[in-house]
Structures are given as C-alpha cells and as structure tokens.
Design an enzyme around this catalytic site. Structure first.
Site, PDB file in Angstrom:
ATOM      1  N   SER A 118       0.822  -1.213   0.000  1.00 37.61           N
ATOM      2  CA  SER A 118       0.000   0.000   0.000  1.00 37.61           C
ATOM      3  C   SER A 118       0.855   1.262   0.000  1.00 37.61           C
ATOM      4  O   SER A 118       1.881   1.343   0.670  1.00 37.61           O
ATOM      5  CB  SER A 118      -0.922   0.004   1.226  1.00 37.61           C
ATOM      6  OG  SER A 118      -0.172  -0.136   2.428  1.00 37.61           O
ATOM      7  N   TYR A 120      -1.251  -7.890  -5.554  1.00 40.13           N
ATOM      8  CA  TYR A 120      -0.123  -8.201  -6.429  1.00 40.13           C
ATOM      9  C   TYR A 120      -0.505  -9.319  -7.394  1.00 40.13           C
ATOM     10  O   TYR A 120      -0.982 -10.381  -6.980  1.00 40.13           O
ATOM     11  CB  TYR A 120       1.081  -8.625  -5.598  1.00 40.13           C
ATOM     12  CG  TYR A 120       1.866  -7.481  -4.998  1.00 40.13           C
ATOM     13  CD1 TYR A 120       1.492  -6.151  -5.182  1.00 40.13           C
ATOM     14  CD2 TYR A 120       3.003  -7.723  -4.237  1.00 40.13           C
ATOM     15  CE1 TYR A 120       2.226  -5.112  -4.639  1.00 40.13           C
ATOM     16  CE2 TYR A 120       3.754  -6.699  -3.682  1.00 40.13           C
ATOM     17  CZ  TYR A 120       3.357  -5.392  -3.888  1.00 40.13           C
ATOM     18  OH  TYR A 120       4.099  -4.369  -3.347  1.00 40.13           O
ATOM     19  N   LYS A 169      13.301   2.186   3.109  1.00 39.18           N
ATOM     20  CA  LYS A 169      12.450   3.126   2.376  1.00 39.18           C
ATOM     21  C   LYS A 169      11.087   3.232   3.040  1.00 39.18           C
ATOM     22  O   LYS A 169      10.505   2.220   3.446  1.00 39.18           O
ATOM     23  CB  LYS A 169      12.298   2.704   0.913  1.00 39.18           C
ATOM     24  CG  LYS A 169      11.600   3.763   0.057  1.00 39.18           C
ATOM     25  CD  LYS A 169      11.777   3.490  -1.425  1.00 39.18           C
ATOM     26  CE  LYS A 169      10.896   2.366  -1.917  1.00 39.18           C
ATOM     27  NZ  LYS A 169      11.061   2.110  -3.344  1.00 39.18           N
ATOM     28  N   LYS A 202       7.126   4.849   2.698  1.00 38.94           N
ATOM     29  CA  LYS A 202       6.094   5.398   1.829  1.00 38.94           C
ATOM     30  C   LYS A 202       5.525   6.675   2.449  1.00 38.94           C
ATOM     31  O   LYS A 202       5.229   6.718   3.651  1.00 38.94           O
ATOM     32  CB  LYS A 202       4.969   4.378   1.621  1.00 38.94           C
ATOM     33  CG  LYS A 202       5.408   3.119   0.889  1.00 38.94           C
ATOM     34  CD  LYS A 202       5.727   3.396  -0.569  1.00 38.94           C
ATOM     35  CE  LYS A 202       6.078   2.122  -1.311  1.00 38.94           C
ATOM     36  NZ  LYS A 202       6.291   2.346  -2.754  1.00 38.94           N
ATOM     37  N   ASP A 241       9.233   7.664  -0.629  1.00 36.82           N
ATOM     38  CA  ASP A 241       8.592   7.330  -1.899  1.00 36.82           C
ATOM     39  C   ASP A 241       7.147   7.803  -1.876  1.00 36.82           C
ATOM     40  O   ASP A 241       6.350   7.360  -1.050  1.00 36.82           O
ATOM     41  CB  ASP A 241       8.653   5.807  -2.095  1.00 36.82           C
ATOM     42  CG  ASP A 241       8.072   5.350  -3.424  1.00 36.82           C
ATOM     43  OD1 ASP A 241       7.619   6.196  -4.216  1.00 36.82           O
ATOM     44  OD2 ASP A 241       8.081   4.126  -3.670  1.00 36.82           O
ATOM     45  N   GLU A 266      11.335   9.422  -4.134  1.00 38.36           N
ATOM     46  CA  GLU A 266      11.015   8.578  -5.281  1.00 38.36           C
ATOM     47  C   GLU A 266       9.645   8.937  -5.841  1.00 38.36           C
ATOM     48  O   GLU A 266       8.703   9.167  -5.080  1.00 38.36           O
ATOM     49  CB  GLU A 266      11.039   7.115  -4.831  1.00 38.36           C
ATOM     50  CG  GLU A 266      10.817   6.103  -5.928  1.00 38.36           C
ATOM     51  CD  GLU A 266      11.039   4.693  -5.415  1.00 38.36           C
ATOM     52  OE1 GLU A 266      10.381   3.762  -5.932  1.00 38.36           O
ATOM     53  OE2 GLU A 266      11.868   4.517  -4.492  1.00 38.36           O
ATOM     54  N   GLU A 292      10.158   3.350 -12.342  1.00 43.78           N
ATOM     55  CA  GLU A 292       9.380   2.111 -12.300  1.00 43.78           C
ATOM     56  C   GLU A 292       8.163   2.169 -13.211  1.00 43.78           C
ATOM     57  O   GLU A 292       7.661   1.132 -13.640  1.00 43.78           O
ATOM     58  CB  GLU A 292       8.951   1.784 -10.878  1.00 43.78           C
ATOM     59  CG  GLU A 292       7.919   2.713 -10.274  1.00 43.78           C
ATOM     60  CD  GLU A 292       7.594   2.365  -8.831  1.00 43.78           C
ATOM     61  OE1 GLU A 292       6.516   1.794  -8.600  1.00 43.78           O
ATOM     62  OE2 GLU A 292       8.402   2.675  -7.955  1.00 43.78           O
ATOM     63  N   ASP A 329      12.856  -1.369 -14.144  1.00 42.63           N
ATOM     64  CA  ASP A 329      11.859  -2.347 -13.709  1.00 42.63           C
ATOM     65  C   ASP A 329      11.893  -3.513 -14.695  1.00 42.63           C
ATOM     66  O   ASP A 329      12.073  -3.299 -15.898  1.00 42.63           O
ATOM     67  CB  ASP A 329      10.473  -1.697 -13.685  1.00 42.63           C
ATOM     68  CG  ASP A 329       9.385  -2.647 -13.212  1.00 42.63           C
ATOM     69  OD1 ASP A 329       9.057  -2.624 -12.021  1.00 42.63           O
ATOM     70  OD2 ASP A 329       8.868  -3.420 -14.046  1.00 42.63           O
ATOM     71  N   HIS A 375      13.813  -0.909  -9.221  1.00 46.22           N
ATOM     72  CA  HIS A 375      12.542  -1.072  -8.524  1.00 46.22           C
ATOM     73  C   HIS A 375      12.210  -2.556  -8.455  1.00 46.22           C
ATOM     74  O   HIS A 375      12.371  -3.287  -9.435  1.00 46.22           O
ATOM     75  CB  HIS A 375      11.428  -0.343  -9.288  1.00 46.22           C
ATOM     76  CG  HIS A 375      10.051  -0.713  -8.844  1.00 46.22           C
ATOM     77  ND1 HIS A 375       9.203  -1.495  -9.611  1.00 46.22           N
ATOM     78  CD2 HIS A 375       9.372  -0.420  -7.707  1.00 46.22           C
ATOM     79  CE1 HIS A 375       8.060  -1.657  -8.971  1.00 46.22           C
ATOM     80  NE2 HIS A 375       8.133  -1.024  -7.814  1.00 46.22           N
ATOM     81  N   ALA A 376      11.748  -3.001  -7.282  1.00 47.06           N
ATOM     82  CA  ALA A 376      11.400  -4.419  -7.150  1.00 47.06           C
ATOM     83  C   ALA A 376      10.213  -4.617  -6.221  1.00 47.06           C
ATOM     84  O   ALA A 376      10.053  -5.679  -5.633  1.00 47.06           O
ATOM     85  CB  ALA A 376      12.601  -5.214  -6.654  1.00 47.06           C
ATOM     86  N   GLY A 377       9.357  -3.602  -6.090  1.00 50.78           N
ATOM     87  CA  GLY A 377       8.229  -3.699  -5.183  1.00 50.78           C
ATOM     88  C   GLY A 377       7.019  -4.361  -5.811  1.00 50.78           C
ATOM     89  O   GLY A 377       6.039  -3.693  -6.154  1.00 50.78           O
ATOM     90  N   GLU A 421      16.216  -2.675  -4.622  1.00 51.96           N
ATOM     91  CA  GLU A 421      15.080  -2.806  -3.710  1.00 51.96           C
ATOM     92  C   GLU A 421      14.778  -4.274  -3.423  1.00 51.96           C
ATOM     93  O   GLU A 421      14.916  -5.146  -4.287  1.00 51.96           O
ATOM     94  CB  GLU A 421      13.844  -2.148  -4.319  1.00 51.96           C
ATOM     95  CG  GLU A 421      12.626  -2.167  -3.388  1.00 51.96           C
ATOM     96  CD  GLU A 421      11.439  -1.396  -3.932  1.00 51.96           C
ATOM     97  OE1 GLU A 421      10.630  -0.924  -3.116  1.00 51.96           O
ATOM     98  OE2 GLU A 421      11.324  -1.264  -5.166  1.00 51.96           O
TER      99      GLU A 421
END
Length: 438
Positions: free
Chosen positions: A24, A33, A217, A219, A247, A273, A302, A325, A352-354, A383
């Site tokens: 989130s 996801y 990191k 949010k 971010d 970010e 990303e 990404d 980016h790897a979220g 990440e």
C-alpha cells in the site's frame, strides 16, 4: 538452440495482498499483487517462463494483449530469434496494427515484456545458465545487437555501447567473484508500507535491523503531518548512520512536491522517489534542481514507459537515481539500453522491485550492470520486498542484506504450478475463499 515455439499460454494470477495492506502507498491503497503469467512451449519440451506485474483489476486486459502478441511468436525457433534479437524486438513492438495501442507504452508494452521475459528465460535455460551469467558471458557486439537503438542514438550510439562494455572487460572476473562471495547490496521497503500501523512498523524495523539491514524506504504522500511522524519514528529506529529513502508514488504536483519534501528534509532522506507524474520529465527536473541544496536526490523509473523517456530524463538531469523495472519496459532488451545510457550519463541504477517476482527479475539485471557495465557500487542498491517469494521455483536468496547471485538456469520467472492454480483468477481456490474481493 533449434527449439521451435509451438505455443504460448498466459494466465491471470492474483494474490490478495490488499487484505493485509502489503504494497500500500499514497496512490495505490489496496493492491492485489498480480501477474499475467506466460509459458512458452517448444517442440523439444523445453519451456520458457515470464510475466509482467500488475495490481489486480485490469490484469485480464494484459492477458488479452499477451494473446495478441503471442501470435507473432509461435512458429519461430529460439535460434531464429536470438540470431536477430533486435529484429525480433521490433517485430513485437512495431506490428503495423498493434503498434497503434502504444507505441511501446502501456498495456501493449507490458504484454511485450511478459513475452520477452519468457523468451530470455528460454534462452538462458537452453544455455544452462542463469540470465545474469548469460549476459555477462556474451561478446560485447552480440550483447549490443539485442538492443533497438531507434530513437536514442542522440544519447547513445551502438558503437558507444560496444565501447562501454568492452572497457568494462577489465576487472570483470574479479567483480563476478565479488558478487558470488558477497552479493549485491539491497534496501528494504517491507517495513513501511503506508497502510501499516505504527506497532507493526516498529516491529518490522527492529527485526530488519537485527537481520543486518542498513537501508530503509518509507512510503509517504497521503498526509504531511503523518509523514513527519512516521519518518521521525523510522529515523529514530534506524539511527543517523543508516540510509533512509522516501517514496510518494506520484502523489504530488511539482510545487507541492518541493514544499512537502522540504518539510521532510530534517530526516535526511537520500532520495524522494516518484514525487510527481511519471510522465513529467521537466517537472522532475524542476524538483531535482530545487531539492539539490537540501542534499536530496530524485529517483524514478518504475513507471517510465520506454528507453526514450529514460533518455529524456537523463538528458534533462531530471533524476539522480535510475530505477529500472523488469516488467514495465520491453524486458531485458530495453533495460540493456537504459543501463548503458545511465552509465554514459553517470547516474547510478537502483532497480525497482516492489511487486511479485520483481526481485527475482531485477537481481539478474543489476548483477550484469555491476559486472559488465558500471563496475561500481557507489550509491547503488537494489530494492527488496519480503513478499510472495515462496511461490517461485527459484526464489531470491538474501544474505546479510545482499542479493546472492542466482545459480539455477533461466530468468527466475517460473512459479510453482500449485501456486498458479490456487491463485488463478477468478477460478482459483484463494479467490473462491475471498468472494468479496472478486
């Protein structure tokens, strides 16, 4: 290498991560996801696996796009594809009719990425190597021949790209050995999703510190005073010596971004970010210029559509950290172009790897970048999010907050068939148990 492609299948696979607020942020408050999961079938039985990443609703649109793109792939052999990979990339991205849906952006590019990821996985499996090793071992000219330089030669020519990789041959073996011993440095986003309560933030942060994490990191972007409180909480937890990033996931306009981040400057973030629209290159440039005196960089990428946008971000000095990404642009082919442009412009790459499977993908790309392109770890990290790795046959391995190089052949894209069946949308068992989310 004569493996002939006989079919391409794609399935809509979704995980109900919104139930616990995993992932989130200020703009995406309830992500599930998900992937459009692709399998390439060949006449010799070898398979290639790939996917692109989504947040739930709309995955079915990507599936339809993959099915349209797949028609261009069936009947070709792996040898035919890799002997002219640039031409094959253009075949998928420049179809005279489907190109109108992009070009090279949005849902159609997500579909191309999913298919190409499966092709690269197939190639690496055929060679018996993990994808990063396939790339590292390639001759510079063969590697560069995989890239479509159309629209970017004003920033990077083919000869410049060959020269960059050729020069990086010196010390390459030592850098590869270094990665095999120690791995690539990572940072964690898993401690501070926007929907997490303070008690959970504290617990996750404490656990991460005990496990050796030094880069975190947070949010931000929904509420300024809440951001101040949460950033203070995290900074106090991790101490002044560890690294903090923030971010906003595209929440603000340009002026608002500058004002908001200036209020958070006391917590010494390394970067902000995605402070504004991912398409606003000049807006990012203005934010970068305004925040430079505060020692805060801008990171983005990303949701950058393609190599052309990355070119302009770099030319405009609009970002200080490039975030590639594995699924947004045109797979490895286009990411190679971005890595090489970033090196020429001397901007570090921090992928980016979220999202589900993104860690599995980008670890290969960033290992290649260090070993064969940049040769540097300065201001560089990848990440990591600690979600859903158990659904992959070759999940990432983290040791002492570092990505350890994958050893299994392929691009680490293959998911457990049992997980795919349980999470296939809408007929999978998981979705039958959560009808309110359908």
């Amino acid at each position: 290498m004569l493996h002939k492609i006989t079919g391409v299948t794609v399935r809509d696979v979704r995980f109900p991560t919104s139930l616990e607020q995993h992932g989130s942020d200020a703009m995406h408050t309830d992500p599930d996801y998900s992937t459009a999961y692709v399998v390439i079938h060949t006449d010799r039985g070898l398979k290639g696996f790939g996917f692109t990443f989504t947040l739930g609703k709309g995955t079915q649109i990507v599936v339809c796009a993959v099915e349209a793109v797949a028609a261009l792939v069936v009947g070709k052999s792996l040898q035919e594809i890799v002997s002219d990979f640039r031409g094959f990339y253009r075949l998928l991205t420049s179809d005279g009719q489907m190109r109108w849906l992009g070009p090279e952006k949005g849902v159609i590019q997500l579909a191309v990425a999913a298919v190409l990821n499966a092709v690269w996985d197939l190639w690496a499996r055929a060679e018996g190597k993990p994808l990063w090793k396939l790339l590292v071992d390639m001759d510079p000219r063969q590697l560069v021949s995989c890239i479509d330089f159309r629209y970017i030669t004003d920033a990077l020519t083919e000869e410049e790209a060959v020269d960059i990789i050729a020069k990086a041959q010196e010390g390459k073996r030592q850098r590869e050995d270094h990665m095999l011993r120690e791995g690539y440095p990572a940072y964690t986003t898993s401690c501070a999703w926007l929907g997490y309560p303070d008690e959970l933030l504290r617990q996750l942060c404490a656990d991460a510190l005990k496990s050796g994490w030094t880069r975190f990191k947070v949010k931000v972007g929904a509420d300024l005073e809440d951001d101040v409180r949460r950033c203070r909480l995290i900074r106090e937890m991790i101490g002044p010596e560890n690294t903090l990033m923030i971010d906003a996931n595209q929440r603000w306009g340009v002026a608002e971004a500058i004002s908001w981040v200036s209020r958070l400057a006391e917590f010494k973030p390394l970067w902000i970010e995605e402070p504004t629209s991912p398409d606003d290159i000049l807006g990012h440039a203005a934010i970068s210029k305004a925040l430079a005196p505060l020692g805060i960089g801008v990171a983005t990428g990303e949701q950058c559509h393609n190599r052309v946008m990355f070119k302009q971000f770099l030319q405009a000095s609009a970002l200080q950290f490039v975030q590639i990404d594995g699924c947004r642009v045109g797979s490895v082919n286009e990411n190679l172009a971005v890595l090489l442009m970033a090196h020429k412009f001397r901007v570090p790459v921090c992928p980016h790897a979220g999202g589900i499977g993104l860690c599995e993908l980008v670890q290969h790309l960033i290992l290649f970048d260090y070993i064969s392109v940049s040769g540097s770890l300065s201001n560089r990290m990848c990440e990591y999010v600690d979600h859903l790795h158990e659904h992959f046959t070759s999940p990432v391995v983290i040791r002492d907050a570092h990505y350890m190089p994958p050893k299994d052949p392929g691009f680490s894209c293959e998911m457990l068939e049992s997980s795919v069946q349980r999470h296939q949308y809408p007929e999978g068992e998981v979705w039958k148990l959560n009808p309110d989310l359908l």
